[in-house]
Design a protein around this motif. Structure first.
Motif, PDB file in Angstrom:
ATOM      1  N   ILE A 164       9.338  -2.190   3.270  1.00 55.91           N
ATOM      2  CA  ILE A 164       9.774  -1.492   4.479  1.00 55.91           C
ATOM      3  C   ILE A 164      10.667  -2.428   5.290  1.00 55.91           C
ATOM      4  O   ILE A 164      10.263  -3.544   5.632  1.00 55.91           O
ATOM      5  CB  ILE A 164       8.552  -1.044   5.298  1.00 55.91           C
ATOM      6  CG1 ILE A 164       7.707  -0.060   4.468  1.00 55.91           C
ATOM      7  CG2 ILE A 164       8.988  -0.417   6.614  1.00 55.91           C
ATOM      8  CD1 ILE A 164       6.377   0.291   5.102  1.00 55.91           C
ATOM      9  N   PHE A 165      11.874  -1.942   5.604  1.00 52.93           N
ATOM     10  CA  PHE A 165      12.862  -2.781   6.280  1.00 52.93           C
ATOM     11  C   PHE A 165      13.344  -2.129   7.562  1.00 52.93           C
ATOM     12  O   PHE A 165      13.518  -0.914   7.642  1.00 52.93           O
ATOM     13  CB  PHE A 165      14.054  -3.040   5.359  1.00 52.93           C
ATOM     14  CG  PHE A 165      13.790  -4.089   4.323  1.00 52.93           C
ATOM     15  CD1 PHE A 165      14.170  -5.404   4.529  1.00 52.93           C
ATOM     16  CD2 PHE A 165      13.122  -3.765   3.155  1.00 52.93           C
ATOM     17  CE1 PHE A 165      13.900  -6.374   3.597  1.00 52.93           C
ATOM     18  CE2 PHE A 165      12.841  -4.734   2.212  1.00 52.93           C
ATOM     19  CZ  PHE A 165      13.238  -6.044   2.426  1.00 52.93           C
ATOM     20  N   GLY A 166      13.570  -2.997   8.567  1.00 52.18           N
ATOM     21  CA  GLY A 166      14.141  -2.563   9.838  1.00 52.18           C
ATOM     22  C   GLY A 166      15.367  -3.389  10.154  1.00 52.18           C
ATOM     23  O   GLY A 166      16.473  -3.083   9.701  1.00 52.18           O
ATOM     24  N   THR A 200      -0.174  -1.284  -6.423  1.00 51.87           N
ATOM     25  CA  THR A 200       1.117  -0.957  -5.832  1.00 51.87           C
ATOM     26  C   THR A 200       1.155  -1.568  -4.439  1.00 51.87           C
ATOM     27  O   THR A 200       0.311  -1.264  -3.597  1.00 51.87           O
ATOM     28  CB  THR A 200       1.308   0.568  -5.754  1.00 51.87           C
ATOM     29  OG1 THR A 200       1.273   1.114  -7.081  1.00 51.87           O
ATOM     30  CG2 THR A 200       2.643   0.915  -5.103  1.00 51.87           C
ATOM     31  N   PHE A 201       2.124  -2.450  -4.217  1.00 45.38           N
ATOM     32  CA  PHE A 201       2.227  -3.167  -2.948  1.00 45.38           C
ATOM     33  C   PHE A 201       3.074  -2.362  -1.974  1.00 45.38           C
ATOM     34  O   PHE A 201       4.138  -1.845  -2.326  1.00 45.38           O
ATOM     35  CB  PHE A 201       2.856  -4.537  -3.177  1.00 45.38           C
ATOM     36  CG  PHE A 201       2.992  -5.371  -1.936  1.00 45.38           C
ATOM     37  CD1 PHE A 201       2.020  -6.296  -1.598  1.00 45.38           C
ATOM     38  CD2 PHE A 201       4.087  -5.227  -1.092  1.00 45.38           C
ATOM     39  CE1 PHE A 201       2.138  -7.074  -0.448  1.00 45.38           C
ATOM     40  CE2 PHE A 201       4.218  -5.987   0.054  1.00 45.38           C
ATOM     41  CZ  PHE A 201       3.232  -6.915   0.377  1.00 45.38           C
ATOM     42  N   ILE A 202       2.603  -2.296  -0.723  1.00 43.23           N
ATOM     43  CA  ILE A 202       3.358  -1.676   0.365  1.00 43.23           C
ATOM     44  C   ILE A 202       3.370  -2.668   1.516  1.00 43.23           C
ATOM     45  O   ILE A 202       2.316  -3.143   1.942  1.00 43.23           O
ATOM     46  CB  ILE A 202       2.709  -0.356   0.839  1.00 43.23           C
ATOM     47  CG1 ILE A 202       2.448   0.589  -0.338  1.00 43.23           C
ATOM     48  CG2 ILE A 202       3.588   0.320   1.897  1.00 43.23           C
ATOM     49  CD1 ILE A 202       1.548   1.761   0.020  1.00 43.23           C
ATOM     50  N   GLU A 261      -1.313   5.209  10.256  1.00 45.39           N
ATOM     51  CA  GLU A 261      -0.994   6.587   9.879  1.00 45.39           C
ATOM     52  C   GLU A 261      -0.728   6.718   8.380  1.00 45.39           C
ATOM     53  O   GLU A 261      -1.153   7.681   7.739  1.00 45.39           O
ATOM     54  CB  GLU A 261       0.220   7.069  10.674  1.00 45.39           C
ATOM     55  CG  GLU A 261      -0.027   7.152  12.175  1.00 45.39           C
ATOM     56  CD  GLU A 261       1.269   7.334  12.942  1.00 45.39           C
ATOM     57  OE1 GLU A 261       1.798   8.464  12.934  1.00 45.39           O
ATOM     58  OE2 GLU A 261       1.750   6.344  13.536  1.00 45.39           O
ATOM     59  N   LEU A 262      -0.040   5.734   7.819  1.00 47.96           N
ATOM     60  CA  LEU A 262       0.231   5.772   6.381  1.00 47.96           C
ATOM     61  C   LEU A 262      -1.067   5.671   5.587  1.00 47.96           C
ATOM     62  O   LEU A 262      -1.247   6.377   4.578  1.00 47.96           O
ATOM     63  CB  LEU A 262       1.170   4.633   5.994  1.00 47.96           C
ATOM     64  CG  LEU A 262       1.504   4.552   4.503  1.00 47.96           C
ATOM     65  CD1 LEU A 262       2.295   5.788   4.052  1.00 47.96           C
ATOM     66  CD2 LEU A 262       2.276   3.275   4.185  1.00 47.96           C
ATOM     67  N   VAL A 309       7.819   7.365   4.448  1.00 44.22           N
ATOM     68  CA  VAL A 309       7.326   6.261   3.620  1.00 44.22           C
ATOM     69  C   VAL A 309       6.454   6.804   2.502  1.00 44.22           C
ATOM     70  O   VAL A 309       6.545   6.369   1.346  1.00 44.22           O
ATOM     71  CB  VAL A 309       6.549   5.246   4.485  1.00 44.22           C
ATOM     72  CG1 VAL A 309       5.982   4.126   3.610  1.00 44.22           C
ATOM     73  CG2 VAL A 309       7.463   4.670   5.561  1.00 44.22           C
ATOM     74  N   LEU A 310       5.614   7.790   2.811  1.00 40.73           N
ATOM     75  CA  LEU A 310       4.771   8.397   1.772  1.00 40.73           C
ATOM     76  C   LEU A 310       5.622   9.066   0.702  1.00 40.73           C
ATOM     77  O   LEU A 310       5.317   8.954  -0.502  1.00 40.73           O
ATOM     78  CB  LEU A 310       3.818   9.413   2.399  1.00 40.73           C
ATOM     79  CG  LEU A 310       2.882  10.114   1.409  1.00 40.73           C
ATOM     80  CD1 LEU A 310       1.892   9.120   0.814  1.00 40.73           C
ATOM     81  CD2 LEU A 310       2.140  11.274   2.085  1.00 40.73           C
TER      82      LEU A 310
END
Length: 319
Positions: free
Chosen positions: A270-272, A248-250, A195-196, A307-308
């Motif tokens: 991105i962290f959970g 740019t790293f994601i 989706e991102l 996130v976007l």
């Protein structure tokens, strides 16, 4: 100190952190010969460091006989070091420390599995109240040779092999994205990169996206072929080269995320279930670094739109 043995066999992110620390030592002590024990899987990364003079490969998959050969190699006739830094802090690295001939053997303050019995000294814990970042735990090794803990950016590595896909990264790094879709643990993997990816292509004009992961994967959304590069499932050496490209790293909490941050790229992590204060791109207050945390640590509940939005804020920062 004229000779140092660094024991840091794994994993990718931890090796990146250790390289950042040892790079400072090498700059301040240019006469010091540095040897490094590393697993074969990650040897290419350490070999790319111009300040490491000898790479000693630990072939873990070959079992105990290979491990015993390694111990004999470390203790070989005429081989001596001024110091050993066990930056791993586990039983295997402790045994390697014991095998090496050196008058002083430094270890981590948080070593486990009995590794501490093989040290002559331990480095200090980081100052201040925790939790401390993984890199902050390693920085006090510099005090073992009288140096103040610090880091220099970027991590200096040789360019290495030129791959045909590197032309993909010509252009503005703010509009070229490397998306790393997996992690060492499935519980740390955000499930909504498809989706991102679709959102980025729809909202950021001229954007280009490269996917990378240890496991092969295919996007489940429509992607423009000339603006999408799929390197999932590629060998480790290609993965290392990819995350060092100007982009740019994601991605999730992972070793490639740490390498991209050390290389000087913009990084959106991105962290959970894990904490960015301990495992995020270091340092978190660097304007090139941004962490997004899932609500209550549940990655499935993290909306791609959030996130976007974080990505757009990172891209807009003046650097």
């Amino acid at each position: 100190m004229q000779s140092l043995l660094v024991i840091k066999p794994s994993s990718l992110g931890d090796i990146v952190h250790a390289l950042q620390v040892v790079q400072v030592l090498a700059k301040e002590r240019p006469g010091c010969r540095i040897s490094w024990v590393v697993r074969e899987r990650f040897a290419g990364l350490v070999q790319a460091a111009p300040f490491v003079h000898e790479v000693i490969i630990f072939r873990r998959r070959d079992g105990w006989r290979a491990f015993l050969r390694l111990l004999r190699q470390l203790r070989g006739r005429g081989r001596r070091f001024d110091a050993v830094w066990d930056m791993q802090g586990l039983l295997r690295s402790g045994l390697m420390t014991a095998a090496a001939r050196a008058p002083v053997k430094w270890g981590r303050p948080d070593s486990r599995e009995g590794a501490g019995i093989f040290y002559t000294r331990r480095v200090d814990r980081p100052e201040g109240a925790g939790p401390h970042h993984a890199l902050e735990i390693l920085q006090p090794f510099l005090r073992a040779d009288g140096l103040a803990p610090r880091l220099d950016f970027p991590l200096n590595l040789r360019a290495g092999v030129i791959y045909p896909w590197q032309a993909f990264f010509a252009g503005d790094p703010r509009s070229t994205f490397v998306i790393f879709t997996d992690s060492r643990g499935a519980e740390k993997e955000w499930p909504r990169f498809n989706e991102l990816t679709a959102l980025i292509f729809r909202t950021i004009p001229g954007s280009k996206i490269a996917w990378c992961a240890g496991k092969p994967a295919k996007p489940e959304v429509a992607v423009p072929g000339e603006r999408f590069l799929n390197l999932t499932g590629c060998p480790m050496d290609q993965m290392i080269a990819l995350v060092r490209q100007p982009a740019t790293f994601i991605g999730n909490d992972s070793g490639p995320m740490h390498l991209s941050a050390a290389s000087g790229n913009r990084v959106l992590a991105i962290f959970g279930p894990t904490s960015p204060r301990r495992f995020g791109p270091f340092p978190l207050d660097n304007p090139k670094h941004r962490a997004v945390e899932a609500p209550d640590g549940r990655l499935a509940d993290l909306d791609p739109a959030a996130v976007l939005a974080a990505l757009e804020e990172l891209r807009a920062r003046p650097l």
